[in-house]
Design a protein around this motif. Structure first.
Motif, PDB file in Angstrom:
ATOM      1  N   ASP A 113     -28.828 -28.737  24.020  1.00 46.21           N
ATOM      2  CA  ASP A 113     -28.266 -27.882  22.972  1.00 46.21           C
ATOM      3  C   ASP A 113     -29.038 -28.002  21.661  1.00 46.21           C
ATOM      4  OD1 ASP A 113     -26.310 -26.824  24.609  1.00 46.21           O
ATOM      5  OD2 ASP A 113     -24.809 -28.320  24.070  1.00 46.21           O
ATOM      6  N   ALA A 114     -30.364 -28.074  21.772  1.00 45.03           N
ATOM      7  CA  ALA A 114     -31.201 -28.157  20.574  1.00 45.03           C
ATOM      8  C   ALA A 114     -31.203 -26.824  19.841  1.00 45.03           C
ATOM      9  CB  ALA A 114     -32.623 -28.547  20.954  1.00 45.03           C
TER      10      ALA A 114
ATOM     11  N   THR B 111     -28.561 -23.857  29.516  1.00 48.76           N
ATOM     12  CA  THR B 111     -27.443 -23.328  30.286  1.00 48.76           C
ATOM     13  C   THR B 111     -26.738 -24.493  30.972  1.00 48.76           C
ATOM     14  OG1 THR B 111     -28.796 -23.045  32.275  1.00 48.76           O
ATOM     15  CG2 THR B 111     -28.734 -21.202  30.714  1.00 48.76           C
ATOM     16  N   PHE B 112     -25.564 -24.242  31.560  1.00 51.25           N
ATOM     17  CA  PHE B 112     -24.847 -25.306  32.255  1.00 51.25           C
ATOM     18  C   PHE B 112     -25.720 -25.919  33.348  1.00 51.25           C
ATOM     19  CE2 PHE B 112     -20.930 -22.892  30.856  1.00 51.25           C
ATOM     20  CZ  PHE B 112     -20.495 -23.871  29.981  1.00 51.25           C
ATOM     21  N   GLU B 113     -26.373 -25.062  34.133  1.00 47.98           N
ATOM     22  CA  GLU B 113     -27.199 -25.552  35.233  1.00 47.98           C
ATOM     23  C   GLU B 113     -28.426 -26.292  34.718  1.00 47.98           C
ATOM     24  OE1 GLU B 113     -29.958 -23.213  38.263  1.00 47.98           O
ATOM     25  OE2 GLU B 113     -27.845 -23.028  38.804  1.00 47.98           O
ATOM     26  N   ASN B 114     -29.077 -25.732  33.703  1.00 47.05           N
ATOM     27  CA  ASN B 114     -30.301 -26.348  33.205  1.00 47.05           C
ATOM     28  C   ASN B 114     -30.066 -27.675  32.504  1.00 47.05           C
ATOM     29  OD1 ASN B 114     -31.950 -24.404  34.228  1.00 47.05           O
ATOM     30  ND2 ASN B 114     -32.347 -23.363  32.293  1.00 47.05           N
TER      31      ASN B 114
ATOM     32  N   ALA C 141     -34.314 -13.297  28.804  1.00 44.80           N
ATOM     33  CA  ALA C 141     -34.713 -13.253  27.392  1.00 44.80           C
ATOM     34  C   ALA C 141     -34.928 -14.644  26.761  1.00 44.80           C
ATOM     35  CB  ALA C 141     -33.681 -12.458  26.590  1.00 44.80           C
ATOM     36  N   PRO C 142     -34.067 -15.649  27.018  1.00 42.99           N
ATOM     37  CA  PRO C 142     -34.281 -16.952  26.378  1.00 42.99           C
ATOM     38  C   PRO C 142     -35.613 -17.609  26.722  1.00 42.99           C
ATOM     39  CG  PRO C 142     -32.043 -16.814  27.216  1.00 42.99           C
ATOM     40  CD  PRO C 142     -32.786 -15.622  27.749  1.00 42.99           C
ATOM     41  N   ALA C 143     -36.235 -17.212  27.851  1.00 39.69           N
ATOM     42  CA  ALA C 143     -37.527 -17.793  28.218  1.00 39.69           C
ATOM     43  C   ALA C 143     -38.586 -17.463  27.175  1.00 39.69           C
ATOM     44  CB  ALA C 143     -37.955 -17.295  29.592  1.00 39.69           C
TER      45      ALA C 143
ATOM     46  N   ALA D  91     -33.373 -29.276  26.252  1.00 39.38           N
ATOM     47  CA  ALA D  91     -32.738 -27.992  26.563  1.00 39.38           C
ATOM     48  C   ALA D  91     -32.372 -27.315  25.247  1.00 39.38           C
ATOM     49  CB  ALA D  91     -31.498 -28.204  27.428  1.00 39.38           C
ATOM     50  N   VAL D  92     -32.890 -26.118  25.038  1.00 44.08           N
ATOM     51  CA  VAL D  92     -32.761 -25.408  23.766  1.00 44.08           C
ATOM     52  C   VAL D  92     -31.732 -24.289  23.887  1.00 44.08           C
ATOM     53  CG1 VAL D  92     -33.999 -24.122  21.979  1.00 44.08           C
ATOM     54  CG2 VAL D  92     -35.182 -25.905  23.282  1.00 44.08           C
ATOM     55  N   LYS D  93     -30.846 -24.189  22.894  1.00 41.41           N
ATOM     56  CA  LYS D  93     -29.823 -23.149  22.915  1.00 41.41           C
ATOM     57  C   LYS D  93     -30.452 -21.759  22.818  1.00 41.41           C
ATOM     58  CE  LYS D  93     -27.232 -24.253  19.419  1.00 41.41           C
ATOM     59  NZ  LYS D  93     -26.053 -24.261  18.499  1.00 41.41           N
ATOM     60  N   PRO D  94     -29.949 -20.806  23.603  1.00 43.89           N
ATOM     61  CA  PRO D  94     -30.414 -19.426  23.436  1.00 43.89           C
ATOM     62  C   PRO D  94     -30.190 -18.949  22.004  1.00 43.89           C
ATOM     63  CG  PRO D  94     -29.167 -19.643  25.472  1.00 43.89           C
ATOM     64  CD  PRO D  94     -28.989 -20.936  24.720  1.00 43.89           C
TER      65      PRO D  94
END
Length: 323
Positions: free
Chosen positions: A114-115, A93-96, A19-21, A151-154
């Motif tokens: 964490d944008a 995510t942690f990995e991303n 979904a976050p994609a 990297a954008v927060k879900p």
């Protein structure tokens, strides 16, 4: 002058787009032409969905070996340079986050994780919106380098479709210079599925704390009715009442769902740091002085084992009437 493309890494599992994609693709469209990056196989079944969300080109890297952080970063870096894109977006995510850091290092790009939002400045530079100090401060960070990896927060933006009207062009890539194999995947263990959404991606989260006294049945029941994820405080996970993967807070998962329900959660600072940016916060606690009521939009002073089942029953009744 044509704007350079914005690359969005499409996270997927067994060919199913996460979904976050779709949120990333929505955000990317506000910055420039959208091109997706797909690592691995299974792309064919997702092309129509990507077209519905404004993707004109998909860069596929059909990796024969397991996708690792190193190979993901190398693929993104090479596609970024080859395509002329100046911006890469990933889900935070942690990995991303690790993938983002390695990609930025390889391309000399500015990095932000964490944008909570993105926009272009008057000079065309990328401006990143972030939250800090347990979501009590909102920051704006301008990336001054020609390239940017973010990297954008879900749940940072609602996903919205914008069909292109045609199937995306697929460009297949092979890694020109695969990273040295300093690590290798020897085994993967699939986590048993609960049927609920992932905690970090869920739009509804029901969390339990010390007040559950180890009984998460009411929390799980309400989460089931709401179609949400189950979360917990550090105390609950440390006590072994529930798995550590459910821990929300500064040392756990940071979430920003549309709705957060805290049941028996006191609202300690380290927990608030992981959920304070939620859209609507509902607190259920027997202690009227619990700190969580200070940030709650709605508060119920009462026994969670009475309040939550009543709420679940009423929601079921309303759903039955609408069916």
């Amino acid at each position: 002058m044509t704007q350079p493309a914005v690359l969005a890494l499409v996270d997927h599992h067994d060919g199913v787009v996460r979904a976050p994609a779709f949120e990333l693709l929505t955000l990317a469209r506000s910055l420039g032409p959208v091109e997706a990056v797909w690592l691995g196989s299974g792309l064919a079944d997702a092309l129509d969905l990507l077209a519905e969300h404004g993707v004109s080109t998909v860069h596929q890297v059909d990796l024969e070996a397991d996708v690792t952080v190193a190979t993901s970063a190398r693929a993104l870096a090479e596609i970024m340079v080859e395509s002329g894109a100046t911006t890469v977006l990933l889900s935070s995510t942690f990995e991303n986050k690790e993938v983002a850091a390695l990609t930025a290092h390889e391309t000399g790009a500015g990095l932000s994780v964490d944008a909570a939002g993105l926009e272009r400045s008057g000079e065309g530079r990328l401006v990143v919106h972030q939250q800090a100090f347990a979501a009590t401060w909102t920051l704006q960070v301008e990336i001054t380098t020609p390239r940017a990896v973010v990297a954008v927060k879900p749940n940072a933006v609602p996903a919205e479709a914008e069909p292109t009207g045609q199937a995306p062009q697929v460009v297949v890539h092979a890694l020109v210079s695969p990273p040295a194999a300093r690590t290798r995947v020897v085994e993967r263990t699939v986590r048993p599925s609960s049927g609920r959404p992932e905690l970090g991606e869920a739009q509804v989260v029901v969390a339990g704390g010390r007040g559950t006294e180890g009984d998460f049945s009411a929390v799980e029941e309400l989460a089931e009715v709401l179609g949400g994820a189950v979360g917990a405080t550090r105390v609950a996970t440390d006590e072994g009442w529930i798995g550590h993967e459910t821990q929300i807070g500064q040392t756990g998962v940071t979430i920003s769902p549309r709705l957060y329900v805290g049941a028996g959660v006191s609202g300690a600072v380290h927990h608030r740091g992981g959920m304070q940016s939620s859209g609507t916060i509902v607190a259920v606690n027997a202690d009227p002085e619990a700190p969580i009521f200070e940030i709650a939009d709605f508060g119920v002073v009462g026994d969670l084992f009475s309040v939550l089942p009543q709420a679940a029953a009423e929601l079921r009744r309303l759903k039955a009437e609408q069916a």
